[in-house]
Motif scaffolding. Structure first.
Motif, PDB file in Angstrom:
ATOM      1  N   MET A 150       0.810  -1.196   0.000  1.00  0.00           N
ATOM      2  CA  MET A 150       0.000   0.000   0.000  1.00  0.00           C
ATOM      3  C   MET A 150       0.854   1.260   0.000  1.00  0.00           C
ATOM      4  SD  MET A 150      -3.046   0.866  -0.117  1.00  0.00           S
ATOM      5  CE  MET A 150      -4.031   2.278   0.067  1.00  0.00           C
ATOM      6  N   ARG A 151       1.988   1.239   0.740  1.00  0.00           N
ATOM      7  CA  ARG A 151       2.862   2.406   0.760  1.00  0.00           C
ATOM      8  C   ARG A 151       3.402   2.710  -0.625  1.00  0.00           C
ATOM      9  NH1 ARG A 151       7.379   1.746   5.045  1.00  0.00           N
ATOM     10  NH2 ARG A 151       8.310   3.125   3.537  1.00  0.00           N
ATOM     11  N   PHE A 152       3.735   1.659  -1.379  1.00  0.00           N
ATOM     12  CA  PHE A 152       4.255   1.864  -2.732  1.00  0.00           C
ATOM     13  C   PHE A 152       3.215   2.553  -3.605  1.00  0.00           C
ATOM     14  CE2 PHE A 152       4.474   0.393  -7.125  1.00  0.00           C
ATOM     15  CZ  PHE A 152       5.713   0.904  -7.481  1.00  0.00           C
ATOM     16  N   TYR A 153       1.966   2.111  -3.534  1.00  0.00           N
ATOM     17  CA  TYR A 153       0.907   2.717  -4.345  1.00  0.00           C
ATOM     18  C   TYR A 153       0.653   4.166  -3.944  1.00  0.00           C
ATOM     19  CZ  TYR A 153      -0.072  -1.951  -6.092  1.00  0.00           C
ATOM     20  OH  TYR A 153       0.033  -3.180  -6.684  1.00  0.00           O
ATOM     21  N   THR A 154       0.688   4.431  -2.660  1.00  0.00           N
ATOM     22  CA  THR A 154       0.487   5.803  -2.184  1.00  0.00           C
ATOM     23  C   THR A 154       1.608   6.707  -2.672  1.00  0.00           C
ATOM     24  OG1 THR A 154      -0.613   4.949  -0.213  1.00  0.00           O
ATOM     25  CG2 THR A 154       0.164   7.220  -0.123  1.00  0.00           C
ATOM     26  N   LEU A 155       2.844   6.247  -2.550  1.00  0.00           N
ATOM     27  CA  LEU A 155       3.974   7.044  -3.001  1.00  0.00           C
ATOM     28  C   LEU A 155       3.945   7.235  -4.522  1.00  0.00           C
ATOM     29  CD1 LEU A 155       6.442   8.505  -1.919  1.00  0.00           C
ATOM     30  CD2 LEU A 155       7.746   6.418  -2.258  1.00  0.00           C
ATOM     31  N   CYS A 156       3.605   6.192  -5.244  1.00  0.00           N
ATOM     32  CA  CYS A 156       3.504   6.273  -6.698  1.00  0.00           C
ATOM     33  C   CYS A 156       2.407   7.257  -7.108  1.00  0.00           C
ATOM     34  CB  CYS A 156       3.241   4.890  -7.275  1.00  0.00           C
ATOM     35  SG  CYS A 156       3.309   4.833  -9.068  1.00  0.00           S
ATOM     36  N   PHE A 157       1.264   7.184  -6.446  1.00  0.00           N
ATOM     37  CA  PHE A 157       0.170   8.107  -6.720  1.00  0.00           C
ATOM     38  C   PHE A 157       0.583   9.540  -6.408  1.00  0.00           C
ATOM     39  CE2 PHE A 157      -3.644  10.414  -5.308  1.00  0.00           C
ATOM     40  CZ  PHE A 157      -4.376  10.370  -6.487  1.00  0.00           C
ATOM     41  N   SER A 158       1.321   9.737  -5.327  1.00  0.00           N
ATOM     42  CA  SER A 158       1.798  11.079  -4.976  1.00  0.00           C
ATOM     43  C   SER A 158       2.710  11.637  -6.061  1.00  0.00           C
ATOM     44  CB  SER A 158       2.551  11.053  -3.648  1.00  0.00           C
ATOM     45  OG  SER A 158       1.702  10.689  -2.600  1.00  0.00           O
ATOM     46  N   TYR A 159       3.586  10.801  -6.600  1.00  0.00           N
ATOM     47  CA  TYR A 159       4.465  11.241  -7.691  1.00  0.00           C
ATOM     48  C   TYR A 159       3.669  11.600  -8.943  1.00  0.00           C
ATOM     49  CZ  TYR A 159       9.072  10.467  -5.700  1.00  0.00           C
ATOM     50  OH  TYR A 159      10.207  10.562  -4.945  1.00  0.00           O
ATOM     51  N   VAL A 160       2.659  10.808  -9.264  1.00  0.00           N
ATOM     52  CA  VAL A 160       1.836  11.081 -10.448  1.00  0.00           C
ATOM     53  C   VAL A 160       1.086  12.406 -10.286  1.00  0.00           C
ATOM     54  CG1 VAL A 160      -0.182  10.290 -11.764  1.00  0.00           C
ATOM     55  CG2 VAL A 160       1.621   8.677 -11.151  1.00  0.00           C
ATOM     56  N   VAL A 161       0.524  12.621  -9.108  1.00  0.00           N
ATOM     57  CA  VAL A 161      -0.183  13.884  -8.851  1.00  0.00           C
ATOM     58  C   VAL A 161       0.786  15.050  -8.933  1.00  0.00           C
ATOM     59  CG1 VAL A 161      -1.387  15.228  -7.062  1.00  0.00           C
ATOM     60  CG2 VAL A 161      -2.037  12.860  -7.503  1.00  0.00           C
ATOM     61  N   PHE A 162       1.953  14.913  -8.313  1.00  0.00           N
ATOM     62  CA  PHE A 162       2.947  15.985  -8.351  1.00  0.00           C
ATOM     63  C   PHE A 162       3.375  16.286  -9.784  1.00  0.00           C
ATOM     64  CE2 PHE A 162       7.532  16.762  -8.781  1.00  0.00           C
ATOM     65  CZ  PHE A 162       7.521  18.113  -8.452  1.00  0.00           C
ATOM     66  N   MET A 163       3.699  15.257 -10.549  1.00  0.00           N
ATOM     67  CA  MET A 163       4.170  15.482 -11.921  1.00  0.00           C
ATOM     68  C   MET A 163       3.073  16.102 -12.785  1.00  0.00           C
ATOM     69  SD  MET A 163       7.300  14.933 -11.985  1.00  0.00           S
ATOM     70  CE  MET A 163       7.499  15.203 -13.712  1.00  0.00           C
ATOM     71  N   SER A 164       1.835  15.710 -12.575  1.00  0.00           N
ATOM     72  CA  SER A 164       0.723  16.305 -13.327  1.00  0.00           C
ATOM     73  C   SER A 164       0.565  17.779 -12.988  1.00  0.00           C
ATOM     74  CB  SER A 164      -0.583  15.574 -13.021  1.00  0.00           C
ATOM     75  OG  SER A 164      -0.478  14.219 -13.366  1.00  0.00           O
ATOM     76  N   LEU A 165       0.590  18.104 -11.701  1.00  0.00           N
ATOM     77  CA  LEU A 165       0.461  19.500 -11.292  1.00  0.00           C
ATOM     78  C   LEU A 165       1.679  20.325 -11.704  1.00  0.00           C
ATOM     79  CD1 LEU A 165      -1.149  19.051  -7.785  1.00  0.00           C
ATOM     80  CD2 LEU A 165      -2.210  20.035  -9.829  1.00  0.00           C
ATOM     81  N   PHE A 166       2.856  19.745 -11.615  1.00  0.00           N
ATOM     82  CA  PHE A 166       4.074  20.459 -12.020  1.00  0.00           C
ATOM     83  C   PHE A 166       4.040  20.776 -13.508  1.00  0.00           C
ATOM     84  CE2 PHE A 166       8.550  20.820 -13.237  1.00  0.00           C
ATOM     85  CZ  PHE A 166       8.982  21.739 -12.288  1.00  0.00           C
ATOM     86  N   THR A 167       3.562  19.823 -14.309  1.00  0.00           N
ATOM     87  CA  THR A 167       3.434  20.049 -15.748  1.00  0.00           C
ATOM     88  C   THR A 167       2.409  21.139 -16.036  1.00  0.00           C
ATOM     89  OG1 THR A 167       4.038  17.751 -16.186  1.00  0.00           O
ATOM     90  CG2 THR A 167       2.911  18.939 -17.955  1.00  0.00           C
ATOM     91  N   ALA A 168       1.267  21.079 -15.370  1.00  0.00           N
ATOM     92  CA  ALA A 168       0.238  22.111 -15.563  1.00  0.00           C
ATOM     93  C   ALA A 168       0.762  23.476 -15.138  1.00  0.00           C
ATOM     94  CB  ALA A 168      -1.016  21.746 -14.775  1.00  0.00           C
ATOM     95  N   TRP A 169       1.501  23.533 -14.023  1.00  0.00           N
ATOM     96  CA  TRP A 169       2.086  24.801 -13.570  1.00  0.00           C
ATOM     97  C   TRP A 169       3.079  25.331 -14.590  1.00  0.00           C
ATOM     98  CZ3 TRP A 169       7.283  25.681 -12.509  1.00  0.00           C
ATOM     99  CH2 TRP A 169       7.573  26.956 -12.038  1.00  0.00           C
ATOM    100  N   SER A 170       3.918  24.461 -15.134  1.00  0.00           N
ATOM    101  CA  SER A 170       4.908  24.882 -16.125  1.00  0.00           C
ATOM    102  C   SER A 170       4.241  25.477 -17.362  1.00  0.00           C
ATOM    103  CB  SER A 170       5.783  23.700 -16.556  1.00  0.00           C
ATOM    104  OG  SER A 170       6.487  23.193 -15.465  1.00  0.00           O
ATOM    105  N   ILE A 171       3.178  24.837 -17.831  1.00  0.00           N
ATOM    106  CA  ILE A 171       2.457  25.331 -19.008  1.00  0.00           C
ATOM    107  C   ILE A 171       1.781  26.662 -18.694  1.00  0.00           C
ATOM    108  CG2 ILE A 171       0.510  24.862 -20.545  1.00  0.00           C
ATOM    109  CD1 ILE A 171       1.319  21.865 -20.307  1.00  0.00           C
ATOM    110  N   ALA A 172       1.145  26.761 -17.527  1.00  0.00           N
ATOM    111  CA  ALA A 172       0.477  28.013 -17.139  1.00  0.00           C
ATOM    112  C   ALA A 172       1.487  29.135 -16.946  1.00  0.00           C
ATOM    113  CB  ALA A 172      -0.323  27.801 -15.851  1.00  0.00           C
ATOM    114  N   GLU A 173       2.639  28.820 -16.399  1.00  0.00           N
ATOM    115  CA  GLU A 173       3.690  29.829 -16.192  1.00  0.00           C
ATOM    116  C   GLU A 173       4.212  30.350 -17.528  1.00  0.00           C
ATOM    117  OE1 GLU A 173       6.256  32.176 -13.861  1.00  0.00           O
ATOM    118  OE2 GLU A 173       4.659  30.885 -13.166  1.00  0.00           O
TER     119      GLU A 173
END
Length: 106
Positions: free
Chosen positions: A1-24
């Protein structure tokens, strides 16, 4: 479960970071509202990753933890990402307004 949580956290971060980069890149330098909202969301999404890295370093000892190149790389990516998101905010405003923006009060 920890692996899935950490993996999901990375996916959310990378998605938001990409959206922030495009908006910036697409935003007007005078109007900072849209990139600021994406930046705050990105900073909030990286906190679980930063806390997980700190917890692992504390549990195994800093010297042993950072003896692995993957852990060094992970820490550099997290710190670099924080710096990249915070730098435009610091250039656009003073330290007080950056702190207020991070707290969502501005």
């Amino acid at each position: 479960m920890r692996f899935y949580t950490l993996c999901f956290s990375y996916v959310v971060f990378m998605s938001l970071f990409t959206a922030w980069s495009i908006a910036e890149a697409a935003s007007d330098p005078e109007d900072r509202t849209v990139p600021r909202a994406w930046g705050i969301a990105t900073l909030v999404s990286i906190l679980p990753l930063l806390l997980a890295e700190m917890k692992q370093a504390w549990a195994s000892g800093a010297r042993r933890h950072f003896g692995s190149i993957w852990n060094v790389f992970s820490a550099l990516v997290i710190i670099g990402s924080l710096t990249v998101v915070l730098l435009p905010e610091a250039q656009a405003a003073d330290a007080n307004s950056v702190a207020l923006a991070l707290l969502g009060l501005q």
